[in-house]
Write a protein that holds these residues in place. Sequence first.
Motif, short mmCIF file in Angstrom:
data_model
loop_
_atom_site.label_atom_id
_atom_site.label_comp_id
_atom_site.label_asym_id
_atom_site.label_seq_id
_atom_site.Cartn_x
_atom_site.Cartn_y
_atom_site.Cartn_z
N ALA A 82 0.92 -0.95 -0.33
CA ALA A 82 0.04 -0.02 -0.03
C ALA A 82 0.90 0.98 -0.06
O ALA A 82 0.23 2.09 -0.38
N PHE A 85 1.81 1.30 -3.84
CA PHE A 85 0.83 1.19 -4.49
C PHE A 85 0.08 3.19 -4.22
O PHE A 85 -0.59 3.62 -5.57
N SER A 86 0.05 3.55 -3.14
CA SER A 86 -0.48 4.82 -2.89
C SER A 86 -0.54 6.04 -3.66
O SER A 86 -0.71 7.24 -3.33
N TRP A 473 -3.93 4.23 -0.39
CA TRP A 473 -4.90 3.58 -1.51
C TRP A 473 -5.90 3.28 -1.59
O TRP A 473 -6.87 2.82 -2.50
N ARG A 477 -7.96 4.05 -4.71
CA ARG A 477 -9.27 3.30 -5.53
C ARG A 477 -10.15 3.48 -5.97
O ARG A 477 -10.83 3.60 -6.50
#
Length: 544
Positions: A82, A85-86, A473, A477
């Motif tokens: 995360a 990914f963030s 994250w 999303r």
Amino acid sequence: MKIFHKAMNRASLIGLTALTLGLGACTKNFDLYNTDNTGVSNGQLDPDFNKLTLLRYAQRSIYNFAGGGDPNSFQLQQNLAADCFSGYLMSATPFNGGQNNLNYFLVTGWNGEAFKVGYLNVMSNIATLRSLGVDKQYPAVWAIALTTQVEAMSRITDIYGPIPYSKAGTAKTGIPYDSQQDVYNLFFRQLDTATAAFRDFIASNGSYPFSSTKYDATNYNGNMTQWLHFANSLRLRLAIHISNVDPVTAKQQGELAMAPASGGLITTNADNFSLPTTDGGLSNPLAFISINWADIRINAAIATYMTGYKDPRISRYMDKSTDGSFAPAYEGIRIGSITSANVKGDYQNYASVSASSFGLKSNVTLMTAAEVYFLRAEAALKNWSNVNGSAQSLYEAGITTSMSQWNVAPGAYITDASSKPASYHDPKNKKNDHDSLTNTTIAWSDAATDAVKLERVITQKWIAMFPEGQEAWTEFRRTGYPKLFPVVNNNSGGTIDGTIQIRRLPFPQQEYNTNGAEVQKAITLLGNGKPDNGGTRLWWDTGK
């Protein structure tokens, strides 16, 4: 390289079956919406109250620095997932020969760590406290335990989707998974129990025959008013999470969280929810990985947003580069740019781009007043009741509160209607360059479209929440904001859309090995024949 070697040699993920064996036999089955079910029998707390320290261990495991000086588990639980990914962080280390989660080659041995920590370190310890009768003897302490569990396990379901929750501990094999919708509904019921207990304790000027140091490892130190503010703020966060997919429940729960009778939200930095490193031997795991291992550096996304916006917090978040081949600057690494193709090339030099500015004894902050102001700003955009302010006033309060948290002067930041996020120019490889993906500025405008207003709110919330990548994250999303650079090299084999980016982690391999039939049922709970891979959207991830 060294950390990958150590991490991958750890024992494989311990399945949920092992957890239930450790909890002992259950005495009854619990309805899905029971407010405090953990599926174990009641006992009696020892007279010296030492077992209350199990709650402290559970709290530390939210961010997983219970191990002190060797945060291998945290690195897999959150940092190489995360946090990257963030858009916050990125590693210059070519783990697994450059084929790993950061270029969407999902490493099976990494993907179960968050699941393992959630069940063995959080759920198990809290279940033991219930078996000792803490819920009946000391309901406000139990309220802290329930709130801790909801905080920790909301992060787990937001990684995987369906998880075993309502029946965790009720059997030794074949533990069923709940849909993410059912898990969220149970979270709200558990917060009902917790907040009622906090209010009762506060109203009665309650006290307990033991020190808060026995059971509270957070900065709140047993302050039940602060815990009530956090529990209400957590309810608001979870309500916002589901606002696209279940707007009726979201509105109901969000308005309840903000209602004056509920007892208040986090509104000042003094109430920010943190895990201190004051206990002997503990270090901030993110700082440890950055300073001692040089395994994590700043992501190009956060660097370009903050440099483009001329954000005064930037020196608090990151250090300037130390590479002698170019002038010191705030430089990040674009996600997915370290692969097997350059494993023997420039990757070593990327370690000299910007690192986070946090020290080994920096507290870990998991919820801030700034975040809560931004949550309320979004609630105002949705026309929810009880927000107590306009979207603009709450948006601006979120920015100024964050500036105050980091002890910087906002200057003209709030009224800046011209600065925009910068494009990315890789100082090592121009092939990784990318134009900025947005022209959105900072200053609020009531004339802007709803989409632009939401982008402003989420982008500024994202900047303010740094470096807490798990929640960042989730919000990326859920909303598509901020607009993040796509992964440079997508090695998912077509399972993850490089434009949409990674949406979840697959269920742990150990769960397939020990709870396989229930995992197959869990896959159906992902909906519409969706596969168990990183490209599948979660329940609240509607794509709207």
